[in-house]
Design a protein around this motif. Structure first.
Motif: not given
Length: 222
Positions: A2-6, A18-20, A52-55, A71-75
């Motif tokens: 997972x890579x977030x561009x911020x 959210x990732x945190x 953002x861009x999220x990989x 992300x909520x569905x993935x985790x």
């Protein structure tokens, strides 16, 4: 992977917060808020040249509301989403995407107060209208949090969720232009959610160049 561009103090802060909260491993790539985002290389990730861009999982996502849902569905074990069939699914989706309603007015105010480089380009009329629209959003949040039901500490009766993250981050931005003092339930809710360690970890670190160079922008007069 997972890579977030911020960029600091932008909508991508929603995804970072959210990732945190999810507690998953991810890589953070931080950009200055400038023409770097318009480079051909970056626009392969976000064709609009924004964050953002999220990989994730071999795909690239670039819309913050969609990222939050995914992300909520993935985790799901983190409990920050509301799956299809959940009692508060409709309210979850409504408030999750209401964050963008709040943010569009903040974006207009940011352009007027911050991005425009010459005073002749600024419009006190636009500033006044967008501030009033932002305050209408505050009224909607205040009304929701004032609903007389048990456990109305968060936007959803079932507790803290990604909806609080999205709307909370939008209010974080909006508070640069419209104060929340007249909205006591919103103020208490905002203080409560921004004390969370995951929010604190999403704030810009000391010593970096910020989008906003002051805590509050007073109404501008021509």
């Amino acid at each position: 992977m997972i890579r977030l561009h911020h960029c600091h103090q932008t909508r991508s802060m929603r995804s970072l917060w959210l990732l945190n909260e999810l507690g998953v491993d991810f890589e953070l790539v931080v950009y200055p808020f400038d023409r770097t985002l318009r480079s051909p290389e970056y626009r392969t990730l976000n064709p609009a040249g924004r964050v953002p861009a999220l990989e994730i999982d071999g795909d690239v996502m670039f819309e913050s509301g969609a990222i939050a849902e995914y992300l909520c569905e993935r985790f799901p074990d983190a409990g920050l989403g509301r799956p299809p069939g959940a009692l508060d699914r409709a309210e979850f989706l409504t408030w999750l995407h209401f964050a963008e309603t709040v943010s569009q007015h903040t974006a207009a105010l940011t352009q007027q107060h911050v991005a425009l480089y010459d005073d002749s380009m600024r419009s006190p009329v636009v500033m006044k209208l967008e501030k009033m629209r932002l305050e209408k959003c505050y009224e909607a949040i205040e009304g929701r949090l004032s609903t007389p039901v048990e456990n109305r500490d968060h936007l959803l009766t079932g507790g803290f969720s990604a909806a609080d993250i999205g709307v909370g981050q939008a209010v974080y931005m909006g508070r640069h232009f419209a104060r929340t003092d007249a909205y006591p339930e919103l103020t208490r809710w905002y203080q409560r959610i921004t004390e969370r360690p995951a929010f604190q970890a999403a704030l810009p670190p000391d010593g970096v160049t910020l989008l906003y160079d002051r805590e509050f922008y007073e109404p501008w007069e021509a």
